[in-house]
Design an enzyme around this catalytic site. Structure first.
Site, PDB file in Angstrom:
ATOM      1  N   THR A 104       0.826  -1.209   0.000  1.00  0.00           N
ATOM      2  CA  THR A 104       0.000   0.000   0.000  1.00  0.00           C
ATOM      3  C   THR A 104       0.857   1.255   0.000  1.00  0.00           C
ATOM      4  O   THR A 104       1.998   1.245   0.468  1.00  0.00           O
ATOM      5  CB  THR A 104      -0.917   0.034   1.233  1.00  0.00           C
ATOM      6  OG1 THR A 104      -0.107   0.002   2.414  1.00  0.00           O
ATOM      7  CG2 THR A 104      -1.891  -1.135   1.233  1.00  0.00           C
ATOM      8  N   ASN A 161       1.314   4.483   1.796  1.00  0.00           N
ATOM      9  CA  ASN A 161       0.992   5.084   3.097  1.00  0.00           C
ATOM     10  C   ASN A 161       1.081   6.597   2.935  1.00  0.00           C
ATOM     11  O   ASN A 161       2.164   7.153   2.785  1.00  0.00           O
ATOM     12  CB  ASN A 161       1.993   4.579   4.141  1.00  0.00           C
ATOM     13  CG  ASN A 161       1.651   5.035   5.540  1.00  0.00           C
ATOM     14  OD1 ASN A 161       0.662   5.727   5.762  1.00  0.00           O
ATOM     15  ND2 ASN A 161       2.481   4.648   6.499  1.00  0.00           N
ATOM     16  N   GLU A 174      -4.039   4.385   3.789  1.00  0.00           N
ATOM     17  CA  GLU A 174      -3.218   3.530   2.934  1.00  0.00           C
ATOM     18  C   GLU A 174      -4.039   3.066   1.736  1.00  0.00           C
ATOM     19  O   GLU A 174      -5.176   2.615   1.899  1.00  0.00           O
ATOM     20  CB  GLU A 174      -2.717   2.316   3.720  1.00  0.00           C
ATOM     21  CG  GLU A 174      -1.870   2.677   4.929  1.00  0.00           C
ATOM     22  CD  GLU A 174      -1.378   1.447   5.675  1.00  0.00           C
ATOM     23  OE1 GLU A 174      -0.620   0.666   5.074  1.00  0.00           O
ATOM     24  OE2 GLU A 174      -1.783   1.272   6.838  1.00  0.00           O
TER      25      GLU A 174
END
Length: 317
Positions: free
Chosen positions: A212, A214, A260
């Site tokens: 992901t 962030n 995220e």
């Protein structure tokens, strides 16, 4: 579109213009009516249109510590206003000294001496000057003296969002805080967007097979309620379907809220250090903890599938 910060940035030879003034956080559908009328009136008169707004939000100066969550940073508001055809945006630094300007002084210093207003377009509840003592009636009264007209536009459109409440920035913030991003999108006329720089996190998503981005969000950003959402991640001009997680990651005893975004079906993305945008289309589920990593992975797979389907259905409309 020209962008100015402070009265001193306005060109010395600036001529007459049509002006609207307000925070215009989010540039929602009610705001769009006023700004659209400002652009329309300017074109009728053959002169530029100008939006005047403030930074920081006036409430933070008048009542420190009460800065509302922002629906859009100033650069994003400028982009949205440019799409509406605005010729110039003036961002006025809102200071304690500026807050003490009387309504009459505000009109003279901003509208008359600098922007040479030919017309001013506002909503019926527009207030300005020290202690918000000025209103549209006073604005029109001084227009007779300073040769500008005032056009009052009703921005209080409403819809299903919020149970039929009139569209407003405060209602939009409330819906976002509740996780109702679809309701917020009805008011905004587009999905709510969160922006920021991609920073390194715990990298658990990568370890689980779902890396992901962030996102370190901008100060005072309106963040949706903790949960999973479908939407888009935009980086380097590319818009990618995404499954978005907002929360403290209780599965791993996290305490700090993060945003995220997993770019669905994308492999090998390196987004660290990039400024990205995350658009929230639809709520998928609330934040939960699971009995095992296997159960967590099963839930993530379902989140991704549902997010993929929701974005595809939206794009197919």
């Amino acid at each position: 579109m020209q962008r100015w910060r402070g009265l001193e940035d306005i060109p010395q030879d600036w001529g007459r213009s049509v002006v609207t003034i307000g925070s215009y956080d989010g540039v929602h559908r009610g705001h769009q009516l006023i700004i659209g009328r400002t652009v329309e009136r300017a074109r009728e008169l053959g002169i530029p249109s100008v939006v005047v707004t403030f930074d920081p939000h006036p409430s933070e100066v008048v009542r420190p510590g009460t800065h509302p969550p922002l629906l859009a940073p100033h650069h994003r508001r400028g982009e949205l206003m440019a799409e509406l055809g605005v010729d110039a945006v003036l961002v006025l630094p809102f200071t304690v000294e500026f807050s003490k300007l009387s309504p009459a002084d505000f009109i003279v210093k901003v509208l008359v001496d600098k922007l040479h207003a030919r017309a001013v377009v506002e909503g019926p509840n527009f207030r300005f000057g020290h202690r918000a003592a000025g209103n549209v009636a006073f604005l029109a009264e001084l227009g007779a003296t300073y040769d500008y007209e005032v056009d009052v536009i009703d921005l209080y459109v409403s819809g299903a969002a919020g149970g039929g409440e009139p569209f407003s920035s405060s209602l939009t913030r409330r819906l976002i805080a509740e996780g109702d991003v679809a309701g917020a999108a009805e008011i905004l006329g587009r999905p709510h967007r969160v922006e920021g720089i991609v920073v390194r996190g715990a990298q658990r998503g990568r370890e689980l097979g779902y890396p992901t981005a962030n996102v370190e969000t901008l100060p005072h950003t309106a963040i949706p309620a903790d949960g999973v959402y479908a939407g888009w991640l935009t980086a380097d001009g590319e818009r990618m379907p995404a499954a978005i997680s907002v929360g403290t990651n209780p599965q791993f005893n996290g305490t700090e809220q993060t945003v995220e975004a997993y770019a669905i079906d994308r492999v090998g993305l390196d987004l660290y250090g990039l400024h990205v945008a995350v658009d929230f289309l639809s709520y998928v589920r609330g934040q939960r903890t699971f009995d095992s990593i296997e159960a967590l992975l099963e839930a993530i797979a379902d989140d991704v599938k549902r997010s993929r389907d929701l974005v595809a259905a939206y794009d197919a409309r």
